[in-house]
Write a protein that holds these residues in place. Structure first.
Motif, PDB file in Angstrom:
ATOM      1  N   LYS A 278      -8.187   4.609   1.174  1.00  0.00           N
ATOM      2  CA  LYS A 278      -7.626   3.887   0.026  1.00  0.00           C
ATOM      3  C   LYS A 278      -6.457   2.976   0.405  1.00  0.00           C
ATOM      4  O   LYS A 278      -6.091   2.086  -0.359  1.00  0.00           O
ATOM      5  CB  LYS A 278      -7.146   4.894  -1.038  1.00  0.00           C
ATOM      6  CG  LYS A 278      -8.276   5.407  -1.915  1.00  0.00           C
ATOM      7  CD  LYS A 278      -7.732   6.221  -3.079  1.00  0.00           C
ATOM      8  CE  LYS A 278      -7.320   7.602  -2.631  1.00  0.00           C
ATOM      9  NZ  LYS A 278      -7.055   8.541  -3.726  1.00  0.00           N
ATOM     10  N   VAL A 279      -5.823   3.219   1.567  1.00  0.00           N
ATOM     11  CA  VAL A 279      -4.591   2.480   1.887  1.00  0.00           C
ATOM     12  C   VAL A 279      -4.756   1.507   3.054  1.00  0.00           C
ATOM     13  O   VAL A 279      -3.776   1.054   3.635  1.00  0.00           O
ATOM     14  CB  VAL A 279      -3.409   3.447   2.181  1.00  0.00           C
ATOM     15  CG1 VAL A 279      -3.060   4.255   0.937  1.00  0.00           C
ATOM     16  CG2 VAL A 279      -3.739   4.370   3.357  1.00  0.00           C
TER      17      VAL A 279
ATOM     18  N   HIS B 219      -3.655  -0.489   8.699  1.00  0.00           N
ATOM     19  CA  HIS B 219      -2.354   0.030   8.292  1.00  0.00           C
ATOM     20  C   HIS B 219      -2.202   1.446   8.842  1.00  0.00           C
ATOM     21  O   HIS B 219      -3.103   2.266   8.681  1.00  0.00           O
ATOM     22  CB  HIS B 219      -2.243   0.075   6.771  1.00  0.00           C
ATOM     23  CG  HIS B 219      -2.249  -1.289   6.128  1.00  0.00           C
ATOM     24  ND1 HIS B 219      -3.379  -2.037   6.004  1.00  0.00           N
ATOM     25  CD2 HIS B 219      -1.237  -2.027   5.600  1.00  0.00           C
ATOM     26  CE1 HIS B 219      -3.076  -3.181   5.421  1.00  0.00           C
ATOM     27  NE2 HIS B 219      -1.783  -3.208   5.167  1.00  0.00           N
TER      28      HIS B 219
ATOM     29  N   GLU C  77       1.403   9.992   4.382  1.00  0.00           N
ATOM     30  CA  GLU C  77       1.909   8.777   3.733  1.00  0.00           C
ATOM     31  C   GLU C  77       1.651   7.551   4.583  1.00  0.00           C
ATOM     32  O   GLU C  77       1.333   7.652   5.770  1.00  0.00           O
ATOM     33  CB  GLU C  77       3.398   8.911   3.394  1.00  0.00           C
ATOM     34  CG  GLU C  77       4.322   8.967   4.592  1.00  0.00           C
ATOM     35  CD  GLU C  77       5.798   9.092   4.190  1.00  0.00           C
ATOM     36  OE1 GLU C  77       6.117   9.943   3.328  1.00  0.00           O
ATOM     37  OE2 GLU C  77       6.621   8.355   4.743  1.00  0.00           O
ATOM     38  N   THR C  78       1.786   6.399   3.957  1.00  0.00           N
ATOM     39  CA  THR C  78       1.591   5.131   4.657  1.00  0.00           C
ATOM     40  C   THR C  78       2.781   4.887   5.584  1.00  0.00           C
ATOM     41  O   THR C  78       3.920   5.157   5.209  1.00  0.00           O
ATOM     42  CB  THR C  78       1.499   3.997   3.632  1.00  0.00           C
ATOM     43  OG1 THR C  78       2.542   4.170   2.661  1.00  0.00           O
ATOM     44  CG2 THR C  78       0.149   4.026   2.925  1.00  0.00           C
TER      45      THR C  78
ATOM     46  N   ASN D 140       0.837  -1.210   0.000  1.00  0.00           N
ATOM     47  CA  ASN D 140       0.000   0.000   0.000  1.00  0.00           C
ATOM     48  C   ASN D 140       0.871   1.259   0.000  1.00  0.00           C
ATOM     49  O   ASN D 140       0.363   2.350   0.236  1.00  0.00           O
ATOM     50  CB  ASN D 140      -0.948  -0.005   1.207  1.00  0.00           C
ATOM     51  CG  ASN D 140      -0.206   0.182   2.516  1.00  0.00           C
ATOM     52  OD1 ASN D 140       1.002  -0.034   2.587  1.00  0.00           O
ATOM     53  ND2 ASN D 140      -0.908   0.584   3.561  1.00  0.00           N
ATOM     54  N   HIS D 141       2.163   1.079  -0.242  1.00  0.00           N
ATOM     55  CA  HIS D 141       3.096   2.206  -0.173  1.00  0.00           C
ATOM     56  C   HIS D 141       2.612   3.369  -1.040  1.00  0.00           C
ATOM     57  O   HIS D 141       2.419   3.229  -2.247  1.00  0.00           O
ATOM     58  CB  HIS D 141       4.484   1.761  -0.649  1.00  0.00           C
ATOM     59  CG  HIS D 141       5.487   2.867  -0.601  1.00  0.00           C
ATOM     60  ND1 HIS D 141       6.085   3.387  -1.712  1.00  0.00           N
ATOM     61  CD2 HIS D 141       5.974   3.552   0.451  1.00  0.00           C
ATOM     62  CE1 HIS D 141       6.913   4.354  -1.359  1.00  0.00           C
ATOM     63  NE2 HIS D 141       6.868   4.471  -0.059  1.00  0.00           N
ATOM     64  N   SER D 142       2.419   4.531  -0.404  1.00  0.00           N
ATOM     65  CA  SER D 142       1.804   5.639  -1.114  1.00  0.00           C
ATOM     66  C   SER D 142       1.940   6.928  -0.300  1.00  0.00           C
ATOM     67  O   SER D 142       2.106   6.877   0.924  1.00  0.00           O
ATOM     68  CB  SER D 142       0.331   5.295  -1.309  1.00  0.00           C
ATOM     69  OG  SER D 142      -0.351   6.330  -1.957  1.00  0.00           O
ATOM     70  N   TYR D 143       1.881   8.064  -0.962  1.00  0.00           N
ATOM     71  CA  TYR D 143       1.868   9.344  -0.250  1.00  0.00           C
ATOM     72  C   TYR D 143       1.082  10.365  -1.063  1.00  0.00           C
ATOM     73  O   TYR D 143       0.812  10.156  -2.248  1.00  0.00           O
ATOM     74  CB  TYR D 143       3.288   9.844   0.008  1.00  0.00           C
ATOM     75  CG  TYR D 143       4.022  10.255  -1.236  1.00  0.00           C
ATOM     76  CD1 TYR D 143       4.775   9.326  -1.945  1.00  0.00           C
ATOM     77  CD2 TYR D 143       3.947  11.554  -1.720  1.00  0.00           C
ATOM     78  CE1 TYR D 143       5.436   9.683  -3.099  1.00  0.00           C
ATOM     79  CE2 TYR D 143       4.606  11.925  -2.888  1.00  0.00           C
ATOM     80  CZ  TYR D 143       5.348  10.984  -3.571  1.00  0.00           C
ATOM     81  OH  TYR D 143       5.996  11.337  -4.727  1.00  0.00           O
TER      82      TYR D 143
ATOM     83  N   ASN E   6       2.078  -2.191   9.436  1.00  0.00           N
ATOM     84  CA  ASN E   6       1.762  -2.515   8.053  1.00  0.00           C
ATOM     85  C   ASN E   6       1.666  -4.029   7.822  1.00  0.00           C
ATOM     86  O   ASN E   6       2.633  -4.676   7.427  1.00  0.00           O
ATOM     87  CB  ASN E   6       2.841  -1.896   7.140  1.00  0.00           C
ATOM     88  CG  ASN E   6       2.338  -1.710   5.739  1.00  0.00           C
ATOM     89  OD1 ASN E   6       1.984  -2.668   5.062  1.00  0.00           O
ATOM     90  ND2 ASN E   6       2.287  -0.472   5.289  1.00  0.00           N
TER      91      ASN E   6
END
Ligand code: ZN
Ligand code: ZN
Length: 284
Positions: A140-141, A146, A190-191, A122-125, A198
């Motif tokens: 969304k993550v 998480h 961010e995640t 789910n790595h995202s920012y 996680n």
């Protein structure tokens, strides 16, 4: 399989992010006794939130952690893991996660590395302007299973970071704080990729540990050292129709790191011929 080489020996796990939850039971299958040192701060070796830059490559970073716990504890076996996140090499819009787990046995002069490469992350920012945008990102993550991180989007306040956010209240408070104190009116969300925040990453660490165990259990036929693993992949699997060599793997070379003994295994993917769809003459 329990190898006599490791039975009842202590393995120090260099983690402070609860990775032992998934790694310890797998390592114990080798007959090892897994311990986690108290107060071992792995963050000095680099963090995902860029507060501390990671030294060298991913493998070097894991090796340094493993060597450090051996130094601190005086034990002879250490295990450390290190993750990285990047756009997928051939699909730039998809995030990927590479996890490696390093196993060092000083007594037997062994270093074996397990690996998992996955697009399951789910790595995202995102840069956000409002609490609603933060909620949208969160949904969304995989929040709140998480965790999330909220920080300023400007270098001036870069030391103020809200990590390990797992409740809606914490999220609201952190975003409001950053938005109201920032000169730009924006926040960075961010995640949180630390393993205990996680579960998706934790699964990839588990798979990398499984991969490590299968490499450890693969022993050299000549000197019986563990870690007899693939060091080379040779292309050229012939086309089923015209027998021309394709780019698919025809054989792999296993090599012992201790005695250099090599063995070639043909058709590692189980097929002796390639589908003509992979052939540059039959399917140009
Ligand atoms: Zn050997
Ligand atoms: Zn062909």
């Amino acid at each position: 399989m329990s190898l006599p080489l490791f039975t009842n020996r202590v393995a120090v796990l260099a983690t402070m992010h609860q990775k032992q939850q998934v790694m310890a039971p797998i390592l114990e299958e080798l007959g090892l006794k897994v311990i986690v040192p108290a107060n071992f701060n792995t963050d000095i070796f680099g963090t995902f939130t860029r507060e501390v830059k990671r030294p060298g490559t991913q493998i070097e970073a894991a090796r340094i952690k493993a060597q450090k716990v051996l130094e601190i504890t005086g034990e002879t076996i250490a295990v450390a893991s290190e993750g990285s996140f990047a756009p997928h090499p051939s699909l730039p819009y998809i995030s990927s996660n590479r996890e490696i787990v390093i196993f060092i046995d000083k007594e037997n002069d062994l270093e074996i590395i397990g690996e998992e490469f996955s697009i399951d992350t789910n790595h995202s920012y995102q840069i956000i302007n409002s609490v609603d945008e933060a909620y949208e990102f969160a949904s969304k993550v995989g929040f709140p299973e998480h965790g999330l991180i909220v920080m300023f989007d400007e270098p001036k306040n870069s030391s103020e970071v809200f990590k390990g956010i797992t409740t809606l209240d914490q999220l609201t408070e952190a975003v409001n704080f950053v938005l109201s104190h920032s000169t730009t009116g924006k926040a960075h969300i961010e995640t949180d990729m630390r393993a205990m925040y996680n579960p998706t990453r934790m699964k990839n660490i588990e798979k990398a540990t499984r991969n490590l165990i299968s490499k450890i259990n693969s022993c050299c036929q000549r000197c019986s050292a563990p870690g007899f693993e693939i060091t080379q992949r040779i292309q050229g699997l012939p086309c089923e129709l015209c027998y021309a060599p394709t780019l698919l793997i025809k054989s792999v070379i296993y090599q012992c790191k201790k005695c250099e003994y090599k063995e070639e295994k043909l058709y590692p993917d189980g097929a002796e011929f390639a589908d003509p769809g992979q052939c540059m003459y039959c399917n140009p």
